[in-house]
Design a protein around this motif. Sequence first.
Motif, mmCIF file in Angstrom:
data_model
loop_
_atom_site.group_PDB
_atom_site.id
_atom_site.type_symbol
_atom_site.label_atom_id
_atom_site.label_comp_id
_atom_site.label_asym_id
_atom_site.label_seq_id
_atom_site.Cartn_x
_atom_site.Cartn_y
_atom_site.Cartn_z
ATOM 1 N N LYS A 2 85.869 46.088 47.440
ATOM 2 C CA LYS A 2 86.589 45.165 48.304
ATOM 3 C C LYS A 2 86.506 45.616 49.759
ATOM 4 C CE LYS A 2 89.681 43.391 44.887
ATOM 5 N NZ LYS A 2 90.971 42.754 44.701
ATOM 6 N N VAL A 3 86.195 44.674 50.607
ATOM 7 C CA VAL A 3 86.126 44.934 52.040
ATOM 8 C C VAL A 3 87.374 44.319 52.666
ATOM 9 C CG1 VAL A 3 84.826 44.489 54.154
ATOM 10 C CG2 VAL A 3 83.610 44.881 52.007
ATOM 11 N N PRO A 4 88.144 45.081 53.412
ATOM 12 C CA PRO A 4 89.345 44.531 54.041
ATOM 13 C C PRO A 4 89.013 43.476 55.101
ATOM 14 C CG PRO A 4 89.389 46.938 54.059
ATOM 15 C CD PRO A 4 88.017 46.525 53.632
ATOM 16 N N HIS A 23 83.623 39.975 62.433
ATOM 17 C CA HIS A 23 84.662 40.597 61.616
ATOM 18 C C HIS A 23 84.739 39.862 60.286
ATOM 19 C CE1 HIS A 23 85.897 42.116 65.584
ATOM 20 N NE2 HIS A 23 86.309 43.143 64.883
ATOM 21 N N PHE A 24 84.763 40.607 59.206
ATOM 22 C CA PHE A 24 84.761 40.066 57.851
ATOM 23 C C PHE A 24 85.994 39.218 57.572
ATOM 24 C CE2 PHE A 24 86.041 40.496 53.401
ATOM 25 C CZ PHE A 24 84.922 39.998 52.763
ATOM 26 N N SER A 25 85.761 38.083 56.890
ATOM 27 C CA SER A 25 86.848 37.216 56.476
ATOM 28 C C SER A 25 86.987 37.195 54.951
ATOM 29 C CB SER A 25 86.609 35.795 56.993
ATOM 30 O OG SER A 25 87.587 34.912 56.488
ATOM 31 N N ARG A 26 85.879 36.809 54.248
ATOM 32 C CA ARG A 26 85.948 36.675 52.787
ATOM 33 C C ARG A 26 84.554 36.501 52.212
ATOM 34 N NH1 ARG A 26 86.101 30.635 51.911
ATOM 35 N NH2 ARG A 26 85.977 29.805 54.033
ATOM 36 N N ILE A 27 84.464 36.505 50.880
ATOM 37 C CA ILE A 27 83.224 36.189 50.175
ATOM 38 C C ILE A 27 83.524 35.004 49.272
ATOM 39 C CG2 ILE A 27 81.531 36.947 48.480
ATOM 40 C CD1 ILE A 27 81.877 39.776 49.531
ATOM 41 N N GLU A 28 82.649 34.000 49.329
ATOM 42 C CA GLU A 28 82.824 32.816 48.501
ATOM 43 C C GLU A 28 81.464 32.230 48.158
ATOM 44 O OE1 GLU A 28 84.621 28.524 49.362
ATOM 45 O OE2 GLU A 28 86.117 30.125 49.508
ATOM 46 N N GLN A 29 81.219 31.976 46.891
ATOM 47 C CA GLN A 29 79.977 31.379 46.399
ATOM 48 C C GLN A 29 78.730 32.091 46.924
ATOM 49 O OE1 GLN A 29 80.169 27.166 47.163
ATOM 50 N NE2 GLN A 29 81.820 26.868 45.697
ATOM 51 N N GLY A 30 78.762 33.403 46.917
ATOM 52 C CA GLY A 30 77.609 34.195 47.316
ATOM 53 C C GLY A 30 77.378 34.337 48.808
ATOM 54 N N HIS A 31 78.266 33.776 49.611
ATOM 55 C CA HIS A 31 78.134 33.897 51.060
ATOM 56 C C HIS A 31 79.264 34.750 51.613
ATOM 57 C CE1 HIS A 31 74.919 30.989 51.692
ATOM 58 N NE2 HIS A 31 75.510 30.214 50.795
ATOM 59 N N ASP A 48 86.420 30.434 60.073
ATOM 60 C CA ASP A 48 85.368 31.380 59.692
ATOM 61 C C ASP A 48 84.153 30.598 59.212
ATOM 62 O OD1 ASP A 48 86.204 30.466 57.200
ATOM 63 O OD2 ASP A 48 86.759 32.430 56.446
ATOM 64 N N TYR A 49 83.004 31.268 59.163
ATOM 65 C CA TYR A 49 81.752 30.611 58.840
ATOM 66 C C TYR A 49 80.924 31.484 57.895
ATOM 67 C CZ TYR A 49 83.152 27.702 62.709
ATOM 68 O OH TYR A 49 83.870 26.866 63.520
ATOM 69 N N PRO A 50 80.129 30.843 57.006
ATOM 70 C CA PRO A 50 79.312 31.611 56.055
ATOM 71 C C PRO A 50 78.017 32.115 56.680
ATOM 72 C CG PRO A 50 78.986 29.275 55.688
ATOM 73 C CD PRO A 50 80.033 29.403 56.778
ATOM 74 N N TRP A 51 77.553 33.245 56.170
ATOM 75 C CA TRP A 51 76.287 33.846 56.596
ATOM 76 C C TRP A 51 75.484 34.229 55.365
ATOM 77 C CZ3 TRP A 51 75.028 34.178 61.729
ATOM 78 C CH2 TRP A 51 76.056 33.918 62.632
#
Length: 65
Positions: A2-4, A23-31, A48-51
């Motif tokens: 887990k990444v804070p 800055h990290f927000s979350r992980i969702e559906q592989g992004h 926030d936006y996916p990468w």
Amino acid sequence: SKVPVDTKILVRDNENAPWSPRHFSRIEQGHVYAFSYGRTSFTSKGKDYPWKYAKLYKEEEECTK
């Protein structure tokens, strides 16, 4: 593991693109999601936006905005 939230990360959408600091927000559906323009959870107003690519930031690494 887990990444804070608000952990410094580097992101990009293309393997050949330069890394951008975020800055990290979350992980969702592989992004990996990161707050926009280097903002944190405190200043981003929840946006926030996916990468496609992400890695943990190391202080000695140089990155491009």
